[in-house]
Design a protein around this motif. Sequence first.
Motif, PDB file in Angstrom:
ATOM      1  N   SER A  61       0.846  -1.185   0.000  1.00 26.50           N
ATOM      2  CA  SER A  61       0.000   0.000   0.000  1.00 26.50           C
ATOM      3  C   SER A  61       0.886   1.241   0.000  1.00 26.50           C
ATOM      4  CB  SER A  61      -0.910   0.017   1.230  1.00 26.50           C
ATOM      5  OG  SER A  61      -0.155   0.249   2.403  1.00 26.50           O
ATOM      6  N   GLN A  77      -5.404   0.775 -14.103  1.00 30.29           N
ATOM      7  CA  GLN A  77      -5.041   1.959 -13.344  1.00 30.29           C
ATOM      8  C   GLN A  77      -5.868   3.201 -13.698  1.00 30.29           C
ATOM      9  OE1 GLN A  77      -1.015   3.083 -14.051  1.00 30.29           O
ATOM     10  NE2 GLN A  77      -1.327   3.657 -16.165  1.00 30.29           N
ATOM     11  N   ASN A  96      -9.284   5.193 -14.108  1.00 33.50           N
ATOM     12  CA  ASN A  96     -10.675   5.087 -13.674  1.00 33.50           C
ATOM     13  C   ASN A  96     -11.622   5.609 -14.753  1.00 33.50           C
ATOM     14  OD1 ASN A  96     -10.642   7.877 -13.563  1.00 33.50           O
ATOM     15  ND2 ASN A  96     -10.222   7.951 -11.365  1.00 33.50           N
ATOM     16  N   ASN A 139      -5.032   8.090 -10.194  1.00 32.85           N
ATOM     17  CA  ASN A 139      -4.724   8.559  -8.854  1.00 32.85           C
ATOM     18  C   ASN A 139      -4.073   7.444  -8.065  1.00 32.85           C
ATOM     19  OD1 ASN A 139      -6.841   6.861  -7.816  1.00 32.85           O
ATOM     20  ND2 ASN A 139      -8.318   8.429  -8.473  1.00 32.85           N
ATOM     21  N   SER A 140      -3.671   7.759  -6.844  1.00 32.86           N
ATOM     22  CA  SER A 140      -2.937   6.793  -6.036  1.00 32.86           C
ATOM     23  C   SER A 140      -3.750   5.540  -5.775  1.00 32.86           C
ATOM     24  CB  SER A 140      -2.539   7.448  -4.707  1.00 32.86           C
ATOM     25  OG  SER A 140      -1.863   6.539  -3.878  1.00 32.86           O
ATOM     26  N   HIS A 141      -5.045   5.701  -5.529  1.00 34.60           N
ATOM     27  CA  HIS A 141      -5.879   4.540  -5.228  1.00 34.60           C
ATOM     28  C   HIS A 141      -5.968   3.590  -6.414  1.00 34.60           C
ATOM     29  CE1 HIS A 141      -9.125   2.112  -3.623  1.00 34.60           C
ATOM     30  NE2 HIS A 141      -9.814   2.338  -4.730  1.00 34.60           N
ATOM     31  N   THR A 142      -6.178   4.126  -7.621  1.00 32.46           N
ATOM     32  CA  THR A 142      -6.282   3.262  -8.786  1.00 32.46           C
ATOM     33  C   THR A 142      -4.952   2.608  -9.111  1.00 32.46           C
ATOM     34  OG1 THR A 142      -5.926   5.186 -10.217  1.00 32.46           O
ATOM     35  CG2 THR A 142      -8.204   4.526  -9.804  1.00 32.46           C
ATOM     36  N   VAL A 157      -2.653   1.681  -6.819  1.00 29.02           N
ATOM     37  CA  VAL A 157      -2.499   0.591  -5.862  1.00 29.02           C
ATOM     38  C   VAL A 157      -3.352  -0.601  -6.271  1.00 29.02           C
ATOM     39  CG1 VAL A 157      -2.918  -0.121  -3.473  1.00 29.02           C
ATOM     40  CG2 VAL A 157      -1.862   2.097  -3.943  1.00 29.02           C
ATOM     41  N   THR A 158      -4.576  -0.334  -6.700  1.00 23.09           N
ATOM     42  CA  THR A 158      -5.457  -1.409  -7.165  1.00 23.09           C
ATOM     43  C   THR A 158      -4.848  -2.140  -8.357  1.00 23.09           C
ATOM     44  OG1 THR A 158      -7.414  -0.205  -6.412  1.00 23.09           O
ATOM     45  CG2 THR A 158      -7.757  -1.952  -8.027  1.00 23.09           C
TER      46      THR A 158
END
Length: 216
Positions: free
Chosen positions: A94, A163, A165, A171-174, A176-177
């Motif tokens: 993460s 990555q 959206n 962004n950082s969340h996408t 990491v996913t």
Amino acid sequence: MTYFRIPSFGLSVVSSFLSYVLMMMPQFLLPLFLRDVQGESATRVGLVLMTQSLSMFVFSPVAGWLSDRYGPRAWPVIGMVMVGISVAAFSSLSAHTPLAYTTIDLFLFGLGLSLFTAPNNALVLAAVPPQYSGEVGSLLALVRNLGRLVGIAVSSAELTVSQVNGSGMVNSHTLVTAFDRAFFIGVILATLAFATSISVSLHRSALGSTWKQRIP
């Protein structure tokens, strides 16, 4: 293609191919993760990535000695278990994962690959008569290069698909996913490599070397 009629040969080659696919995934994905998600400098990223190479530099000769001393059957299985564990750990990274965690995981990854590669190559070469070792060595080189190319392609494709959206922004969340999904694919590949390696181990344990009866 005649060689692939020997089960231990074909399965060991498949294991080798999967291991090289796995080898390139952290090398391709982690620099992007450490830079874009965790904000590390290029120098620190390079030092962390060097851990895998250092581990393989130290333990590859040891793996070769262990293979010669105790036989090659068990070590690819043990090595691929370690690779699978480390890839599973990569999939849990993460934005707040300590750098030390990633470094230790890369060291374990390199150790697992070291224990796998030399003994598995020995199994491939032992499955065919010695006079064919040159051809088999060329095949292993092809498998190595092809596996690395596929590893980069799979990693890049998964990032491209995951990555971005719905708004077309990253962004950082996408990110990491996307990395988690890519390494989850790595876990699947490691599981397949473990299955083929243990199949080779059981086959050779039960039947021994049978190339004299299988190749004219």
